[in-house]
Design a protein around this motif. Structure first.
Motif, PDB file in Angstrom:
ATOM      1  N   MET A   1       0.822  -1.197   0.000  1.00  0.00           N
ATOM      2  CA  MET A   1       0.000   0.000   0.000  1.00  0.00           C
ATOM      3  C   MET A   1       0.864   1.259   0.000  1.00  0.00           C
ATOM      4  O   MET A   1       0.564   2.228  -0.699  1.00  0.00           O
ATOM      5  CB  MET A   1      -0.922   0.015   1.238  1.00  0.00           C
ATOM      6  N   VAL A   2       1.966   1.235   0.741  1.00  0.00           N
ATOM      7  CA  VAL A   2       2.867   2.393   0.761  1.00  0.00           C
ATOM      8  C   VAL A   2       3.482   2.579  -0.625  1.00  0.00           C
ATOM      9  O   VAL A   2       3.549   3.691  -1.149  1.00  0.00           O
ATOM     10  CB  VAL A   2       3.974   2.197   1.831  1.00  0.00           C
ATOM     11  N   HIS A   3       3.878   1.470  -1.251  1.00  0.00           N
ATOM     12  CA  HIS A   3       4.466   1.542  -2.596  1.00  0.00           C
ATOM     13  C   HIS A   3       3.448   2.060  -3.604  1.00  0.00           C
ATOM     14  O   HIS A   3       3.730   2.975  -4.377  1.00  0.00           O
ATOM     15  CB  HIS A   3       4.946   0.148  -3.004  1.00  0.00           C
ATOM     16  N   GLU A   4       2.259   1.483  -3.595  1.00  0.00           N
ATOM     17  CA  GLU A   4       1.256   1.857  -4.604  1.00  0.00           C
ATOM     18  C   GLU A   4       0.753   3.278  -4.407  1.00  0.00           C
ATOM     19  O   GLU A   4       0.403   3.948  -5.380  1.00  0.00           O
ATOM     20  CB  GLU A   4       0.094   0.852  -4.593  1.00  0.00           C
ATOM     21  N   SER A   5       0.719   3.743  -3.168  1.00  0.00           N
ATOM     22  CA  SER A   5       0.266   5.118  -2.932  1.00  0.00           C
ATOM     23  C   SER A   5       1.366   6.102  -3.340  1.00  0.00           C
ATOM     24  O   SER A   5       1.102   7.288  -3.524  1.00  0.00           O
ATOM     25  CB  SER A   5      -0.110   5.325  -1.469  1.00  0.00           C
ATOM     26  N   GLY A   6       2.599   5.615  -3.494  1.00  0.00           N
ATOM     27  CA  GLY A   6       3.688   6.435  -3.999  1.00  0.00           C
ATOM     28  C   GLY A   6       4.247   7.414  -2.972  1.00  0.00           C
ATOM     29  O   GLY A   6       5.273   8.029  -3.197  1.00  0.00           O
ATOM     30  N   GLY A   7       3.585   7.596  -1.858  1.00  0.00           N
ATOM     31  CA  GLY A   7       4.059   8.574  -0.884  1.00  0.00           C
ATOM     32  C   GLY A   7       4.039   8.003   0.502  1.00  0.00           C
ATOM     33  O   GLY A   7       4.701   7.012   0.779  1.00  0.00           O
ATOM     34  N   LEU A   9       1.637   7.100   4.192  1.00  0.00           N
ATOM     35  CA  LEU A   9       0.331   6.837   4.794  1.00  0.00           C
ATOM     36  C   LEU A   9       0.476   6.876   6.305  1.00  0.00           C
ATOM     37  O   LEU A   9       1.566   6.634   6.821  1.00  0.00           O
ATOM     38  CB  LEU A   9      -0.142   5.429   4.410  1.00  0.00           C
ATOM     39  N   THR A  10      -0.618   7.128   6.997  1.00  0.00           N
ATOM     40  CA  THR A  10      -0.591   6.966   8.447  1.00  0.00           C
ATOM     41  C   THR A  10      -0.945   5.511   8.758  1.00  0.00           C
ATOM     42  O   THR A  10      -1.471   4.793   7.917  1.00  0.00           O
ATOM     43  CB  THR A  10      -1.605   7.892   9.148  1.00  0.00           C
ATOM     44  N   ARG A  11      -0.665   5.119   9.995  1.00  0.00           N
ATOM     45  CA  ARG A  11      -0.971   3.743  10.395  1.00  0.00           C
ATOM     46  C   ARG A  11      -2.471   3.454  10.322  1.00  0.00           C
ATOM     47  O   ARG A  11      -2.887   2.357   9.971  1.00  0.00           O
ATOM     48  CB  ARG A  11      -0.498   3.537  11.840  1.00  0.00           C
ATOM     49  N   VAL A  12      -3.250   4.476  10.668  1.00  0.00           N
ATOM     50  CA  VAL A  12      -4.710   4.318  10.623  1.00  0.00           C
ATOM     51  C   VAL A  12      -5.186   4.115   9.181  1.00  0.00           C
ATOM     52  O   VAL A  12      -5.992   3.227   8.882  1.00  0.00           O
ATOM     53  CB  VAL A  12      -5.407   5.548  11.256  1.00  0.00           C
ATOM     54  N   GLU A  13      -4.637   4.936   8.258  1.00  0.00           N
ATOM     55  CA  GLU A  13      -5.002   4.774   6.837  1.00  0.00           C
ATOM     56  C   GLU A  13      -4.599   3.389   6.334  1.00  0.00           C
ATOM     57  O   GLU A  13      -5.332   2.751   5.579  1.00  0.00           O
ATOM     58  CB  GLU A  13      -4.290   5.844   5.980  1.00  0.00           C
ATOM     59  N   LEU A  14      -3.423   2.935   6.748  1.00  0.00           N
ATOM     60  CA  LEU A  14      -2.926   1.631   6.329  1.00  0.00           C
ATOM     61  C   LEU A  14      -3.875   0.521   6.792  1.00  0.00           C
ATOM     62  O   LEU A  14      -4.246  -0.366   6.016  1.00  0.00           O
ATOM     63  CB  LEU A  14      -1.525   1.409   6.894  1.00  0.00           C
ATOM     64  N   ALA A  15      -4.303   0.606   8.062  1.00  0.00           N
ATOM     65  CA  ALA A  15      -5.214  -0.410   8.599  1.00  0.00           C
ATOM     66  C   ALA A  15      -6.525  -0.413   7.821  1.00  0.00           C
ATOM     67  O   ALA A  15      -7.082  -1.468   7.510  1.00  0.00           O
ATOM     68  CB  ALA A  15      -5.467  -0.146  10.085  1.00  0.00           C
ATOM     69  N   GLU A  16      -7.003   0.803   7.476  1.00  0.00           N
ATOM     70  CA  GLU A  16      -8.264   0.888   6.722  1.00  0.00           C
ATOM     71  C   GLU A  16      -8.110   0.312   5.312  1.00  0.00           C
ATOM     72  O   GLU A  16      -8.962  -0.434   4.848  1.00  0.00           O
ATOM     73  CB  GLU A  16      -8.731   2.350   6.640  1.00  0.00           C
ATOM     74  N   LEU A  17      -7.015   0.679   4.635  1.00  0.00           N
ATOM     75  CA  LEU A  17      -6.790   0.192   3.264  1.00  0.00           C
ATOM     76  C   LEU A  17      -6.643  -1.332   3.229  1.00  0.00           C
ATOM     77  O   LEU A  17      -7.105  -1.990   2.307  1.00  0.00           O
ATOM     78  CB  LEU A  17      -5.537   0.843   2.661  1.00  0.00           C
ATOM     79  N   LEU A  18      -5.960  -1.886   4.237  1.00  0.00           N
ATOM     80  CA  LEU A  18      -5.734  -3.334   4.263  1.00  0.00           C
ATOM     81  C   LEU A  18      -6.902  -4.086   4.901  1.00  0.00           C
ATOM     82  O   LEU A  18      -6.942  -5.312   4.863  1.00  0.00           O
ATOM     83  CB  LEU A  18      -4.449  -3.655   5.041  1.00  0.00           C
ATOM     84  N   ASP A  19      -7.815  -3.315   5.515  1.00  0.00           N
ATOM     85  CA  ASP A  19      -8.953  -3.910   6.208  1.00  0.00           C
ATOM     86  C   ASP A  19      -8.496  -4.876   7.307  1.00  0.00           C
ATOM     87  O   ASP A  19      -8.933  -6.021   7.382  1.00  0.00           O
ATOM     88  CB  ASP A  19      -9.875  -4.624   5.190  1.00  0.00           C
ATOM     89  N   VAL A  20      -7.545  -4.403   8.121  1.00  0.00           N
ATOM     90  CA  VAL A  20      -7.076  -5.198   9.271  1.00  0.00           C
ATOM     91  C   VAL A  20      -7.184  -4.332  10.532  1.00  0.00           C
ATOM     92  O   VAL A  20      -7.404  -3.126  10.438  1.00  0.00           O
ATOM     93  CB  VAL A  20      -5.604  -5.657   9.089  1.00  0.00           C
ATOM     94  N   THR A  21      -7.031  -4.949  11.694  1.00  0.00           N
ATOM     95  CA  THR A  21      -7.091  -4.181  12.946  1.00  0.00           C
ATOM     96  C   THR A  21      -5.827  -3.336  13.074  1.00  0.00           C
ATOM     97  O   THR A  21      -4.813  -3.602  12.431  1.00  0.00           O
ATOM     98  CB  THR A  21      -7.155  -5.110  14.173  1.00  0.00           C
TER      99      THR A  21
END
Ligand SMILES: [Zn+2]
Length: 374
Positions: A1-7, A9-21
């Protein structure tokens, strides 16, 4: 997700994008940080009160992929890390027309680059303008270079002892536009790229559609052109000869040499944009043939989005109305209710970026297999 977003992310955004806790996201961040793939750091101070947030970015000292593109007269090399930014891109003149000497030169250029890398080299990706056996990296035919059956992948693997991926430039461009570009988040993307010829690919869920030898996507050699004309590929009526830079120049009454084709086509497109009637007629004629082919490809492949790059992109951007009219008239009635959007490619240097992406995809899929923890 960090690679594809190119820039970043926050940890919260990462959890939401990956749909994990958030706990799982924290564990992933910790594992990937230990591999020097990502770096967690304080977010820019906003001056607001509350819990401080952290951003997750590609690690500045993370692994680097060497990407190369071999074109008619030059080798282009760049370094690409997680996040996909091209760094230190440089052209080197191809010194010999002899395939063995050209491969020696490429090998040497790559060794010199590696010697100067500050980070780990995770692999080498090479984009070739021609047909490539995608498993072995055998360059089967690169007509403009005069290469036939050159075992480039094997040679570079033996010389560098690293993962090596050699593939067709348009297939690699398709891969990177689907992963991080204009086709991101679409399930099926049809990609067309024209430099000298016209190649492309159909990408499904971020992976080029499988085929027997990886030779799919040669859309420029479909018979949407004049079937009396024989193409350099051996077939008759190839689409690319009817819409390439030479065809556009000829439609405007200019007999250009192949080496002057790009300049002649640019001239016609610029004059069309400035309102020149003759140039506009030429562009409209070629856009009609472009659109008819695109409509036929929609009937055959039913893509969710179409992404254009290079000369076909410039044609479309100069006269979208004529292109879409022709596309409509060639597509089946059922498709006309909801045609896929036609977009311009957004990734710079797509062949180089795609060559790196092929290696980065493997690295990201199984980082612990390819990298030892710190
Ligand atoms: Zn052909």
């Amino acid at each position: 997700m960090v690679h594809e977003s190119g820039g970043s992310l926050t940890r919260v955004e990462l959890a939401e994008l990956l749909d994990v806790t958030r706990t799982t996201a924290a564990a992933l961040v910790s594992d990937l940080s230990a591999l020097n793939l990502i770096l967690e750091h304080d977010a820019d101070p906003t001056g607001r009160r509350g819990r401080p947030t952290t951003n997750i970015s590609p690690h500045p000292e993370g692994p680097v992929v060497l990407a190369a593109e071999v074109a008619n007269d030059r080798i282009t090399v760049a370094e690409v890390a997680i996040g996909g930014q091209l760094k230190n891109r440089k052209d080197v003149k191809l010194e010999s027309g002899d395939p063995a000497e050209a491969v020696d030169q490429l090998d040497q250029v790559l060794h010199e680059r590696r010697a100067n890398l500050a980070s780990n080299c995770a692999g080498i990706g090479v984009a070739m303008h021609g047909l490539v056996d995608d498993d072995s990296g055998l360059v089967v035919q690169a007509p403009n270079l005069g290469w036939e059956n050159v075992p480039l992948g094997r040679r570079l693997r033996q010389s560098h002892r690293l993962p090596v991926k050699v593939d067709n430039d348009a297939t690699l461009g398709a891969l990177v536009e689907a992963k991080r570009g204009a086709g991101r988040l679409a399930r099926t993307m049809l990609y067309l790229r024209s430099t000298v010829g016209i190649g492309g690919g159909l990408v499904f869920d971020g992976t080029p559609a499988p085929s027997r030898r990886g030779w799919h996507g040669e859309f420029g050699h479909l018979p949407f052109g004049d079937t009396r004309h024989r193409c350099r590929c051996g077939a008759h009526g190839c689409w690319e000869n009817a819409i390439n830079q030479l065809a556009l120049a000829a439609a405007a009454g200019i007999e250009a040499d192949p080496v002057e084709a790009n300049a002649a086509a640019d001239d016609v497109l610029n004059r069309a944009k400035a309102g020149d009637a003759e140039a506009n007629n030429a562009v409209a004629r070629i856009c009609g043939i472009l659109g008819r082919g695109l409509g036929s490809l929609i009937n055959a492949l039913d893509p969710e989005v179409i992404v254009l790059s290079g000369h076909v992109q410039r044609l479309y951007e100069t006269d979208p109305a004529t292109t879409v009219d022709a596309l409509m008239s060639a597509s089946m009635r059922a498709h006309r209710q909801s045609l896929p959007p036609v977009r311009s490619g957004v990734v710079e240097h797509p062949a180089l970026a795609g060559a790196a992406e092929a290696i980065l995809t493997d690295l990201i899929d199984s980082p612990t297999r390819l990298l030892a923890p710190n």
